[in-house]
Design an enzyme around this catalytic site. Structure first.
Site, mmCIF file in Angstrom:
data_model
loop_
_atom_site.group_PDB
_atom_site.id
_atom_site.type_symbol
_atom_site.label_atom_id
_atom_site.label_comp_id
_atom_site.label_asym_id
_atom_site.label_seq_id
_atom_site.Cartn_x
_atom_site.Cartn_y
_atom_site.Cartn_z
ATOM 1 N N LYS A 22 125.158 144.541 -100.074
ATOM 2 C CA LYS A 22 124.741 145.451 -100.961
ATOM 3 C C LYS A 22 125.470 145.591 -102.361
ATOM 4 C CE LYS A 22 126.339 148.679 -97.959
ATOM 5 N NZ LYS A 22 126.791 147.761 -96.978
ATOM 6 N N ARG A 96 126.614 157.379 -95.327
ATOM 7 C CA ARG A 96 126.867 156.694 -94.080
ATOM 8 C C ARG A 96 126.790 157.439 -92.809
ATOM 9 N NH1 ARG A 96 130.306 152.676 -96.911
ATOM 10 N NH2 ARG A 96 130.833 150.844 -95.438
ATOM 11 N N ARG A 135 134.465 135.669 -97.591
ATOM 12 C CA ARG A 135 134.989 136.447 -98.687
ATOM 13 C C ARG A 135 136.472 136.552 -98.855
ATOM 14 N NH1 ARG A 135 132.106 142.169 -99.249
ATOM 15 N NH2 ARG A 135 133.573 142.957 -97.992
ATOM 16 N N ARG A 147 140.957 142.035 -99.538
ATOM 17 C CA ARG A 147 140.743 143.486 -99.112
ATOM 18 C C ARG A 147 141.214 143.651 -97.597
ATOM 19 N NH1 ARG A 147 134.577 145.684 -99.654
ATOM 20 N NH2 ARG A 147 135.331 146.978 -97.836
ATOM 21 N N ARG A 158 134.251 148.257 -88.205
ATOM 22 C CA ARG A 158 133.399 148.563 -89.243
ATOM 23 C C ARG A 158 132.135 148.588 -88.895
ATOM 24 N NH1 ARG A 158 135.261 144.830 -93.885
ATOM 25 N NH2 ARG A 158 133.771 145.550 -95.364
#
Ligand code: AMP
Length: 204
Positions: A22, A96, A135, A147, A158
């Site tokens: 996204k 969300r 990532r 992160r 998540r």
């Protein structure tokens, strides 16, 4: 920017699980169409980095992979919408929950705007895990900060949060006739082309 992009506008939600791309795609829409990306994840990470009271409160929740409260994220979006002029907004990672979806609708109504498209990006869960772990590895190799929630344990939470609280939005927007779906598994520029076409159509 061309006159074309200045006179046409659309407000679009990018919907999809963590790691679907996204943020990457929102950035391309910003570059190509002059839209403004509103990422609640980025706003929350900024709050955390600034050391504000709210940032401190959300840091642990985010690292774990849980959702922060509706009240906090709706407040962030409300402030941005009130203070930003744009040739359309791309909502990335918001809404969300159904409560957030309702709040967005009334915030847009208040400012005389509408929601023009909701684009669901689809991808296999296995690929999500690979992308997110990748990532984290890339960031580490480049000496960049990783992160706090880009690890397998937080990713599981998540994903569960996504299926439990966010995926009902797919049915909700489908019922409203606003939903479009695209395959999120191809090359970045292929996906960008498909997305761009949907957004331009929404601008018409
Ligand atoms: P993201 O960058 O979109 O993956 O978001 C990172 C984390 O920020 C999420 O796992 C949540 O903890 C929090 N977050 C971001 N956006 C929202 C939202 N709309 N509602 C609740 N929590 C959010």
């Amino acid at each position: 920017m061309t006159t074309d992009t200045l006179t046409r506008t659309a407000n679009v939600i990018l919907l999809g699980p963590p790691g679907v791309g996204k943020g990457t795609q929102a950035q391309i829409l910003v570059d190509q169409l002059g839209m403004v990306q509103l990422s609640t994840g980025d706003m929350l990470r900024e709050a955390k980095a600034s050391g504000s009271e709210m940032g401190k409160r959300v840091a642990e929740v985010m690292a774990r992979g849980d959702l922060v409260t509706d009240e906090i994220v709706i407040g962030l979006i409300e402030e941005k919408l009130a203070n930003t002029e744009a040739a359309g907004f791309i909502f990335d990672g918001f809404p969300r929950t159904l409560a957030q979806a309702d709040a967005l609708e009334s915030l847009l109504q208040k400012t005389g705007q509408s929601l023009d498209a909701v684009i669901e990006m689809q991808v296999d869960d296995e690929i999500l895990v690979q992308r997110i772990v990748g990532r984290a590895e890339q960031a580490k190799a480049a000496g960049q900060p990783v992160r706090a929630d880009d690890n397998e344990e937080s990713l599981k939470i998540r994903l569960t949060e996504y299926y439990k609280k966010t995926s009902p939005l797919i049915g909700y927007y489908h019922a409203k006739g606003a939903l479009k779906s695209i395959n999120g598994m191809g090359q970045i520029d292929e996906i960008a082309q498909g997305l761009g076409a949907i957004v331009k159509e929404a601008m018409a």
